[in-house]
Structures are given as structure tokens and as C-alpha cells.
Design a protein around this motif. Structure first.
Motif, PDB file in Angstrom:
ATOM      1  N   TYR A 216      -8.461  34.084   9.283  1.00  0.00           N
ATOM      2  CA  TYR A 216      -7.116  34.408   8.814  1.00  0.00           C
ATOM      3  C   TYR A 216      -7.064  34.177   7.305  1.00  0.00           C
ATOM      4  CZ  TYR A 216      -5.367  34.475  13.640  1.00  0.00           C
ATOM      5  OH  TYR A 216      -5.130  34.780  14.954  1.00  0.00           O
ATOM      6  N   SER A 217      -6.028  34.701   6.681  1.00  0.00           N
ATOM      7  CA  SER A 217      -5.899  34.514   5.240  1.00  0.00           C
ATOM      8  C   SER A 217      -4.480  34.087   4.867  1.00  0.00           C
ATOM      9  CB  SER A 217      -6.318  35.784   4.512  1.00  0.00           C
ATOM     10  OG  SER A 217      -6.208  35.623   3.119  1.00  0.00           O
ATOM     11  N   ASN A 218      -3.734  34.946   4.191  1.00  0.00           N
ATOM     12  CA  ASN A 218      -2.472  34.513   3.610  1.00  0.00           C
ATOM     13  C   ASN A 218      -1.324  34.464   4.605  1.00  0.00           C
ATOM     14  OD1 ASN A 218      -3.952  34.568   1.260  1.00  0.00           O
ATOM     15  ND2 ASN A 218      -2.333  35.518   0.062  1.00  0.00           N
ATOM     16  N   ALA A 219      -0.583  33.382   4.536  1.00  0.00           N
ATOM     17  CA  ALA A 219       0.565  33.155   5.410  1.00  0.00           C
ATOM     18  C   ALA A 219       1.716  32.583   4.595  1.00  0.00           C
ATOM     19  CB  ALA A 219       0.189  32.183   6.531  1.00  0.00           C
ATOM     20  N   VAL A 220       2.908  32.654   5.152  1.00  0.00           N
ATOM     21  CA  VAL A 220       4.059  31.942   4.582  1.00  0.00           C
ATOM     22  C   VAL A 220       3.939  30.482   4.995  1.00  0.00           C
ATOM     23  CG1 VAL A 220       6.568  31.704   4.573  1.00  0.00           C
ATOM     24  CG2 VAL A 220       5.520  33.992   4.690  1.00  0.00           C
ATOM     25  N   VAL A 221       4.033  29.585   4.038  1.00  0.00           N
ATOM     26  CA  VAL A 221       3.929  28.154   4.325  1.00  0.00           C
ATOM     27  C   VAL A 221       5.164  27.433   3.794  1.00  0.00           C
ATOM     28  CG1 VAL A 221       1.410  28.291   4.144  1.00  0.00           C
ATOM     29  CG2 VAL A 221       2.746  27.505   2.167  1.00  0.00           C
ATOM     30  N   PHE A 222       5.468  26.299   4.426  1.00  0.00           N
ATOM     31  CA  PHE A 222       6.545  25.424   3.975  1.00  0.00           C
ATOM     32  C   PHE A 222       6.015  24.001   3.877  1.00  0.00           C
ATOM     33  CE2 PHE A 222       9.399  28.844   5.042  1.00  0.00           C
ATOM     34  CZ  PHE A 222      10.524  28.625   4.264  1.00  0.00           C
ATOM     35  N   SER A 223       6.624  23.223   3.017  1.00  0.00           N
ATOM     36  CA  SER A 223       6.268  21.804   2.945  1.00  0.00           C
ATOM     37  C   SER A 223       6.706  21.110   4.226  1.00  0.00           C
ATOM     38  CB  SER A 223       6.924  21.133   1.736  1.00  0.00           C
ATOM     39  OG  SER A 223       8.310  20.940   1.959  1.00  0.00           O
ATOM     40  N   ARG A 224       5.955  20.107   4.635  1.00  0.00           N
ATOM     41  CA  ARG A 224       6.286  19.390   5.865  1.00  0.00           C
ATOM     42  C   ARG A 224       7.642  18.702   5.764  1.00  0.00           C
ATOM     43  NH1 ARG A 224       2.332  19.439   9.507  1.00  0.00           N
ATOM     44  NH2 ARG A 224       0.315  20.180   8.742  1.00  0.00           N
ATOM     45  N   ALA A 225       7.960  18.191   4.593  1.00  0.00           N
ATOM     46  CA  ALA A 225       9.243  17.521   4.412  1.00  0.00           C
ATOM     47  C   ALA A 225      10.392  18.494   4.605  1.00  0.00           C
ATOM     48  CB  ALA A 225       9.305  16.890   3.028  1.00  0.00           C
ATOM     49  N   PHE A 226      10.256  19.710   4.052  1.00  0.00           N
ATOM     50  CA  PHE A 226      11.337  20.691   4.183  1.00  0.00           C
ATOM     51  C   PHE A 226      11.492  21.145   5.630  1.00  0.00           C
ATOM     52  CE2 PHE A 226      13.427  24.783   3.988  1.00  0.00           C
ATOM     53  CZ  PHE A 226      14.406  24.576   3.022  1.00  0.00           C
ATOM     54  N   VAL A 227      10.371  21.350   6.311  1.00  0.00           N
ATOM     55  CA  VAL A 227      10.422  21.754   7.720  1.00  0.00           C
ATOM     56  C   VAL A 227      11.151  20.710   8.555  1.00  0.00           C
ATOM     57  CG1 VAL A 227       8.993  22.085   9.787  1.00  0.00           C
ATOM     58  CG2 VAL A 227       8.385  23.234   7.656  1.00  0.00           C
ATOM     59  N   LYS A 228      10.871  19.448   8.286  1.00  0.00           N
ATOM     60  CA  LYS A 228      11.489  18.361   9.048  1.00  0.00           C
ATOM     61  C   LYS A 228      12.978  18.248   8.760  1.00  0.00           C
ATOM     62  CE  LYS A 228      11.085  13.388   9.935  1.00  0.00           C
ATOM     63  NZ  LYS A 228      10.337  12.138   9.599  1.00  0.00           N
ATOM     64  N   GLU A 229      13.350  18.428   7.487  1.00  0.00           N
ATOM     65  CA  GLU A 229      14.742  18.213   7.086  1.00  0.00           C
ATOM     66  C   GLU A 229      15.616  19.462   7.235  1.00  0.00           C
ATOM     67  OE1 GLU A 229      14.337  16.885   3.103  1.00  0.00           O
ATOM     68  OE2 GLU A 229      13.175  15.093   3.653  1.00  0.00           O
ATOM     69  N   ASN A 230      14.993  20.656   7.215  1.00  0.00           N
ATOM     70  CA  ASN A 230      15.774  21.898   7.230  1.00  0.00           C
ATOM     71  C   ASN A 230      15.195  22.939   8.194  1.00  0.00           C
ATOM     72  OD1 ASN A 230      17.639  21.482   4.650  1.00  0.00           O
ATOM     73  ND2 ASN A 230      15.564  20.847   4.079  1.00  0.00           N
ATOM     74  N   PRO A 231      15.036  22.591   9.465  1.00  0.00           N
ATOM     75  CA  PRO A 231      14.419  23.548  10.397  1.00  0.00           C
ATOM     76  C   PRO A 231      15.197  24.863  10.525  1.00  0.00           C
ATOM     77  CG  PRO A 231      15.445  21.722  11.584  1.00  0.00           C
ATOM     78  CD  PRO A 231      15.428  21.337  10.140  1.00  0.00           C
ATOM     79  N   LYS A 232      16.544  24.789  10.453  1.00  0.00           N
ATOM     80  CA  LYS A 232      17.332  26.021  10.561  1.00  0.00           C
ATOM     81  C   LYS A 232      17.108  26.929   9.357  1.00  0.00           C
ATOM     82  CE  LYS A 232      21.066  24.223  13.494  1.00  0.00           C
ATOM     83  NZ  LYS A 232      22.529  23.988  13.616  1.00  0.00           N
ATOM     84  N   ALA A 233      16.872  26.336   8.205  1.00  0.00           N
ATOM     85  CA  ALA A 233      16.605  27.127   7.006  1.00  0.00           C
ATOM     86  C   ALA A 233      15.270  27.855   7.123  1.00  0.00           C
ATOM     87  CB  ALA A 233      16.614  26.237   5.769  1.00  0.00           C
ATOM     88  N   VAL A 234      14.267  27.207   7.701  1.00  0.00           N
ATOM     89  CA  VAL A 234      12.965  27.855   7.905  1.00  0.00           C
ATOM     90  C   VAL A 234      13.116  29.029   8.867  1.00  0.00           C
ATOM     91  CG1 VAL A 234      10.595  27.534   8.698  1.00  0.00           C
ATOM     92  CG2 VAL A 234      11.745  25.687   7.462  1.00  0.00           C
ATOM     93  N   THR A 235      13.841  28.814   9.955  1.00  0.00           N
ATOM     94  CA  THR A 235      14.095  29.895  10.911  1.00  0.00           C
ATOM     95  C   THR A 235      14.822  31.054  10.248  1.00  0.00           C
ATOM     96  OG1 THR A 235      14.196  28.346  12.783  1.00  0.00           O
ATOM     97  CG2 THR A 235      15.244  30.485  13.081  1.00  0.00           C
ATOM     98  N   GLY A 236      15.821  30.739   9.449  1.00  0.00           N
ATOM     99  CA  GLY A 236      16.578  31.779   8.761  1.00  0.00           C
ATOM    100  C   GLY A 236      15.739  32.534   7.752  1.00  0.00           C
ATOM    101  N   PHE A 237      14.889  31.819   7.047  1.00  0.00           N
ATOM    102  CA  PHE A 237      14.013  32.461   6.062  1.00  0.00           C
ATOM    103  C   PHE A 237      13.113  33.488   6.748  1.00  0.00           C
ATOM    104  CE2 PHE A 237      10.234  32.982   3.506  1.00  0.00           C
ATOM    105  CZ  PHE A 237      10.703  32.962   2.198  1.00  0.00           C
ATOM    106  N   LEU A 238      12.494  33.100   7.853  1.00  0.00           N
ATOM    107  CA  LEU A 238      11.595  34.010   8.560  1.00  0.00           C
ATOM    108  C   LEU A 238      12.349  35.177   9.184  1.00  0.00           C
ATOM    109  CD1 LEU A 238       8.964  31.673  10.245  1.00  0.00           C
ATOM    110  CD2 LEU A 238       8.979  32.714   7.971  1.00  0.00           C
ATOM    111  N   LYS A 239      13.562  34.936   9.650  1.00  0.00           N
ATOM    112  CA  LYS A 239      14.364  36.027  10.189  1.00  0.00           C
ATOM    113  C   LYS A 239      14.643  37.067   9.108  1.00  0.00           C
ATOM    114  CE  LYS A 239      18.866  37.008  12.350  1.00  0.00           C
ATOM    115  NZ  LYS A 239      20.161  36.418  12.796  1.00  0.00           N
TER     116      LYS A 239
END
Length: 339
Positions: A216-239
């Protein structure tokens, strides 16, 4: 004052106050490289208000290489990035608490290559021994050269590496200052076109995928801290991003409008062709017919992790779940199955 009159007065006063607006969640994103056609969906999601509709205030910056994007997110300079998942694997093995997590796979077919001139005596991977290869320090293919060398039975100690500025890669190759260069297939092919070369006539590509590395190669990544603190934001970003990808597939010219808005000096026809080639060659692995764009095959990623760990002699082997989290993905029916 009687209770009814007091409540009425309070309601009237409240109505006169300005409405309280909840601030959108800010997300700073670093791309893999300078603005180019294959980044179109990030811009479309921003221009069409898809991020805004998810309560996100997204800022998108140019990058300095697919591996560099991962380190910038890990350092906290950005909450999200678009970069090489193999760099995530490397960091997760060394500093698991700091490593970002991939959440949406885009480049599911290995784009890594070593390019030589068409008239070069270098025809196979083994011919690279005794030669000098060049690349920017943060190039994804360069980072994976130990894995390529092992798979292709090349002695890496017999290959000299020269670092160069990204904009000098093709020029230094054609001038004979290096024997070959590392890079992504379409990055080099289209950069060559920009300097007047014909990739098919002037260049030869020794691709990692043709030498046993189904990575595999390039993917969208998030910091672990942001994922933990803002899971709805990560879901919204990908949507929002997934919605923009679907729009871009349906209307590439619209997508190119968003690219050209960021960098008017780009050559539109080159970037449009670069986008089409990326879709065809780097994002169209047969597995997406089953799992959809954005997801990964866990067994395949586990094998890839093993390749990276062994080739770089890493002390720890991360699990696939540490590297990629599919829980934020849009529904399977909403993600593309063929590009």
C-alpha cells in the motif's frame, strides 16, 4: 415581579442577545506534495462546503514528500495528512505512541519506482549494483529501497545514494549526474513531460510492484490524539472527502477547476492526465471491487508490515489495527468500487 412577567422579561432579554455560534472544529491538513491534479478531491471538498457541512474548519497546505507528511503529523504540526502508510509502519514500530493512524486508503497499488534513461545499460534491478541513484531525502520510494533490494536480490551496499532537490530530479538524470532516480511512477512521468521529455520514449521504469512488493502507499492519516479527542470530526472529514471523490470521478473537469484555483500556473492538461493516470495505476487495485476504495485488506497490510519491518530491521512489528483504523470509513455502498 410576578413569576409569569419575570419569565416573559427573561425570554425577551434572551431574544435580544446575539445567537451563540458553535465554532467549527479546526483541522490542518498537510498534503503529500505541491498542488497537483491527484489532490483534487481535497480541494473539491473544501470548495463545495462539504467540510463545512460536517462542522469542520479545514486548512490544506502543500507538502514536501509522502514520508515527510507523516512526520509532520506525528510532531503535532498538523492534525491530518496525506502520506505514505509505510512511513506510518516505520514510525509505529519505533514510537507507537507518536505514530499517526491511517483512516482512508487512496493509493492501494504500489507507485514506487526507480527510473533510468531509456538508453541506459540498467535493464533489471540487479543492474543497479555499482550505480548511483538519486532522490529527495523524504521520497517514499527511497525510504523503501531496503525492502525493494531484499525482494529484488540487490546488494544495497553496492548502490550509492545521492540526495537532491525535488525539482532537479529529472534534469540530473538526463544530464547523467546520477544513473537513476527514485520516485512515484506518475510523479516522475508527468514531471518529465513538464520538462519536454516523453516518458515512454526517454525513460525506463523499474517498478517495485513488478519485483514482488505489493505494498500500500498513500493514505489519509490523523494524529492519535486528534482521533481520540475528536472521533466525530474524523468521521465527518472522511464523509466529506469521500463525497468529493465521487464528485471528482463523475466530473473530472470540475475537479480540475478546484486544482487550478489553488495554483493557476499549473498546466491544466498535464494535471488532468496526471489525475487520470493516478486513478488508473495507483488507486485501482482489484481488491476495491470487494472492499471499496478507502478500505484495506487486513491480511495484505499485515504482509506489508512484515516486509517493511524485516527490510529495515525494525525491533517491533506493529499490528494492522495499529496502523489502519477502518471504523471512521463511510458506508461501503458510498465508496467507489472501480475507478
Amino acid at each position: 415581579m410576578k413569576p409569569v412577567r419575570w419569565l416573559t422579561a427573561l425570554a425577551t432579554a434572551a431574544a435580544m442577545l446575539p445567537a451563540v455560534a458553535f465554532a467549527d472544529t479546526p483541522i490542518k491538513v498537510v498534503l503529500n506534495w505541491k498542488y497537483q491534479g491527484p489532490q483534487a478531491w481535497f480541494f473539491v471538498a473544501q470548495d463545495k462546503g462539504y467540510f463545512k457541512a460536517e462542522g469542520l474548519d479545514v486548512t490544506i497546505d502543500q507538502g514536501e514528500g509522502s514520508a515527510a507528511s507523516i512526520t509532520k503529523v506525528a510532531a503535532g504540526a498538523y492534525q491530518a495528512g496525506f502520506g505514505d502508510i509505510n512511513a506510518v509502519i516505520d514510525l509505529a514500530a519505533k514510537r507507537p505512541a507518536d505514530a499517526p493512524v491511517a483512516v482512508y486508503m487512496l493509493y492501494n497499488t504500489p507507485p514506487f519506482t526507480i527510473v533510468v534513461k531509456k538508453d541506459s545499460p540498467i535493464r533489471t534491478a540487479k543492474d543497479l549494483e555499482g550505480k548511483t541513484l538519486g532522490a529527495p531525502a523524504n521520497d517514499g520510494a527511497l525510504k523503501l529501497f531496503p525492502a525493494f533490494a531484499k525482494a529484488a536480490k540487490v546488494d544495497p551496499s553496492k548502490v550509492s545514494i545521492s540526495n537532491m532537490a525535488p525539482n532537479l530530479r529529472e534534469q540530473m538524470l538526463m544530464r547523467g549526474q546520477v544513473d537513476g532516480v527514485f520516485g512515484y511512477i506518475n510523479t516522475i512521468a508527468f514531471s518529465a513531460r513538464l520538462v519536454g521529455l516523453d516518458p515512454e520514449k526517454d525513460l525506463r521504469f523499474i517498478n517495485y510492484g513488478d519485483n514482488g512488493l505489493d505494498l500500500y502507499s498513500n493514505a489519509v492519516v490523523f494524529s492519535r490524539a486528534f482521533v481520540k479527542e475528536n472521533p466525530k470530526a474524523v468521521t465527518g472529514f472522511l464523509k466529506a472527502l469521500n463525497r468529493a471523490i465521487n464528485d471528482s470521478l463523475a466530473n473530472p473537469e470540475m475537479a480540475m477547476d478546484s486544482v487550478m484555483k489553488r495554483e493557476p500556473l499549473l498546466k491544466r492538461d498535464i494535471e488532468r492526465d496526471r489525475l487520470a493516470a493516478t486513478l488508473k495505476d495507483e488507486m485501482n487495485h482489484p481488491e476495491i471491487a470487494k472492499i471499496g476504495l478507502g478500505d484495506i485488506d487486513t491480511a495484505r497490510l499485515t504482509r506489508s508490515i512484515g516486509v517493511v519491518v524485516e527490510a529495515n530491521q525494525l525491533a517491533r512489528t506493529p499490528t494492522a489495527a495499529e496502523v489502519f483504523d477502518r471504523s471512521f470509513l463511510p458506508a461501503r455502498a458510498d465508496r467507489a468500487s472501480k475507478l
